[in-house]
Design an enzyme around this catalytic site. Sequence first.
Site, PDB file in Angstrom:
ATOM      1  N   SER A 185       0.818  -1.208   0.000  1.00 46.27           N
ATOM      2  CA  SER A 185       0.000   0.000   0.000  1.00 46.27           C
ATOM      3  C   SER A 185       0.856   1.264   0.000  1.00 46.27           C
ATOM      4  CB  SER A 185      -0.905   0.011   1.240  1.00 46.27           C
ATOM      5  OG  SER A 185      -0.141  -0.022   2.425  1.00 46.27           O
ATOM      6  N   CYS A 186       2.130   1.148  -0.364  1.00 46.18           N
ATOM      7  CA  CYS A 186       3.031   2.288  -0.228  1.00 46.18           C
ATOM      8  C   CYS A 186       2.801   3.339  -1.297  1.00 46.18           C
ATOM      9  CB  CYS A 186       4.489   1.826  -0.280  1.00 46.18           C
ATOM     10  SG  CYS A 186       4.983   1.157  -1.880  1.00 46.18           S
TER      11      CYS A 186
END
Length: 292
Positions: free
Chosen positions: A114-115
């Site tokens: 989810s970066c």
Amino acid sequence: MGRVTERRRTIRIRDGAVSARPDTLVAEEPLEIRLNGKPLAITMRTPGDDFALAAGFLVSEGVLGSAADVRTIVYCAGATEDGVNTYNVVDVQLAPGVPVPDITLERNVYTTSSCGLCGKASLDAVRTTARFPIADAPPVRVEPALLAALPDRLRAAQRVFDRTGGLHAAALFSEEGELLDVREDVGRHNAVDKLVGRALQDDRLPLSRAILLVSGRASFELAQKAVMAGIPLLAAVSAPSSLAVDLAAETGLTLVGFLRGPNMNVYAGDERIALGEGLRGAPVAGGPTGLG
């Protein structure tokens, strides 16, 4: 300091009968990791092995590669106004001469799915920062039957899980199936960091002849941590993500998923699995090499 488990009152309903009793829960507290005194990251973890967790995290970020890279790891005062040590803030001081990464950005890392980085950027980041290329590691080859026995050995070593039912686990095994180390945490990525960090503290990196087994799924982040520690084989009892498979194929990591009893799927690096020669490299419609 926070405990690994805590007791909470709960109402139990069993077959219509209602009772009140205490229940044992896994503890979850934030850990702030600082690098040379500057905040770097916060992770929600089960207290314990915090220094190893911080060290393992920095291995996965490409900051640390050996025990000599670390000057000290200490707890420091928390965020309370009176400066009381909460044991939830760890500061890692690098040894003289070890490059300090740019941590002026919000979080200059690529570790989670989810970066916000695209898949290619994530893969490139790991490939260009890995210190221990898996392709250069000594050859490791294991029998499917050996892999099949590992989940039960991991489960037998999960002491806190038996009391809470709420922890992930990660374990390192030798290529002969010997249990080398096991760690538990509310976060599967933290459990792996604790393993890798302990190996760094013991000056055992790279883990070029080890098997990493995780109790859940194999995300990109876990595959990345295996690659950064030089681990040639990652096995998971659940599914891998597509980006984890891409990373494994890019770096030469052997990736096994759905490891349940004698059944498993080999998604990449099947040269390390002792398959029948007729199966090796055989195409499988719509997916990886399937063993189960």
